[in-house]
Design an enzyme around this catalytic site. Sequence first.
Site, PDB file in Angstrom:
ATOM      1  N   TYR A 177       0.906  -1.355   0.065  1.00 57.79           N
ATOM      2  CA  TYR A 177      -0.446   0.354   0.195  1.00 57.79           C
ATOM      3  C   TYR A 177       0.753   1.560   0.203  1.00 57.79           C
ATOM      4  O   TYR A 177       2.188   0.786  -0.093  1.00 57.79           O
ATOM      5  CB  TYR A 177      -1.335   0.354   1.400  1.00 57.79           C
ATOM      6  CG  TYR A 177      -2.152  -0.908   1.017  1.00 57.79           C
ATOM      7  CD1 TYR A 177      -3.004  -1.162   0.237  1.00 57.79           C
ATOM      8  CD2 TYR A 177      -1.652  -2.454   1.966  1.00 57.79           C
ATOM      9  CE1 TYR A 177      -3.808  -1.940   0.228  1.00 57.79           C
ATOM     10  CE2 TYR A 177      -2.507  -3.445   1.830  1.00 57.79           C
ATOM     11  CZ  TYR A 177      -3.742  -3.641   0.727  1.00 57.79           C
ATOM     12  OH  TYR A 177      -4.709  -4.284   0.379  1.00 57.79           O
ATOM     13  N   ARG A 224       3.613  -2.060  10.989  1.00 55.03           N
ATOM     14  CA  ARG A 224       2.870  -2.981  10.623  1.00 55.03           C
ATOM     15  C   ARG A 224       4.083  -2.648   9.159  1.00 55.03           C
ATOM     16  O   ARG A 224       3.688  -1.818   8.379  1.00 55.03           O
ATOM     17  CB  ARG A 224       1.722  -3.002  10.282  1.00 55.03           C
ATOM     18  CG  ARG A 224       2.045  -4.852   9.401  1.00 55.03           C
ATOM     19  CD  ARG A 224       0.530  -5.797   9.213  1.00 55.03           C
ATOM     20  NE  ARG A 224       0.415  -6.535   9.861  1.00 55.03           N
ATOM     21  CZ  ARG A 224      -0.515  -7.872   9.121  1.00 55.03           C
ATOM     22  NH1 ARG A 224      -0.947  -7.949   7.851  1.00 55.03           N
ATOM     23  NH2 ARG A 224      -0.597  -9.281   9.775  1.00 55.03           N
TER      24      ARG A 224
END
Length: 357
Positions: A177, A224
């Site tokens: 992303y 993350r």
Amino acid sequence: MPTLFDPIRLGAIEAPNRILMAPLTRGRSTRAHVPTPMMAEYYAQRASAGLILTEATGISQVGLGWPYAPGIWTAEQVAAWRVVTDAVHAAGGRIACQLWHMGRLVHSSVTGAQPVSSSATTAPDHAYTYEGKKPYEQARALALEEIPALLDDYRHAARNALKAGFDGVQVHAANGYLIDEFLRDNSNFRTDEYGGAIANRIRLLQQVTQAVVETVGAGRTGVRLSPNGNSQGANDSNPEKLFVAAAAALSDIGVAYLELREPGFAGTFGKADVPPIAPAIRRVFSGPLILNSDYDGASAQLQLDAGTADAITFGRPFISNPDLPRRLAEHIPLAKDNPTTWYSQGPEGYIDYPVAA
Ligand SMILES: Cc1cc2nc3c(=O)[nH]c(=O)nc-3n(C[C@H](O)[C@H](O)[C@H](O)COP(=O)(O)O)c2cc1C
């Protein structure tokens, strides 16, 4: 060495065990990306996790292209999330919100705008849309002048997460992303201070994390990363060097924990191209390190025994075993999840997995 059932302090959060719930997109919100009451039931059922990381949650409309995924940029979304966090807390749990900007992995039919990324590239494969899967569209490179507004979107979402009653947030910098598209050299071709050298490619990650830390505190900010190989088209020519530098920068910021999603070569949800980078990251990241992908109770405990991780996040096992910590403690067989209901909108395969007798 600790067991999975020992408590762990993750920044400001006291987790009663080290069996954490990984972020899992489930597509049960409304079309306006507002959480539904069913989500409160789902998360409350899983409150025995040491910490629940929510499904990826959009920080802005342009950053959220997943049908029926939740957002956290409007007052209506915040109010609906409050019902979820209240339910989890009432059930004795803790819950942090994963903050998501999908970058180029969206379709304009969902976001209403051309995708944005580090550079003008097109992701391989197809986007999920309300009309089924569609080929990804070419993204446009974010202009330098747009970065402050992007950081503001992260601040706004992080502030909203606290308003909604979350115990913390996790910056989603994994899985190809937006932030990952800036990190990796097969998707970032910029020639400004956000491209080229590793110090430049990790800049957006640092700035987003810093902005979130300034908003909610380092003790409530986790991150993350997905270092070891191709993730939805994002990849790097020297992942160890890149992700060790990224982890060192996050250690300097002092985030509450770092979670690494690293599948093995035979991973059952994504496969690695290179060995795990976690051992090298362990040497430079001084906070709690959380590992993920394809763990069961025994293999998770081995990581704790070896001192290579402080806690483990479980994804699919939590979908079908709402009482996963108890099942692992009592060696109760795990139920298998049904992939056909991962993203289906109804209660089936969502809130109907029973606890063990
Ligand atoms: C249905 C499903 C949805 C997922 N959604 C997300 C997500 O929203 N954010 C994220 O970072 N990872 C997401 N993942 C990846 C999981 O967090 C996890 O990395 C993966 O399932 C491997 O862990 P496991 O073997 O314990 O399931 C998703 C995985 C699955 C199967």
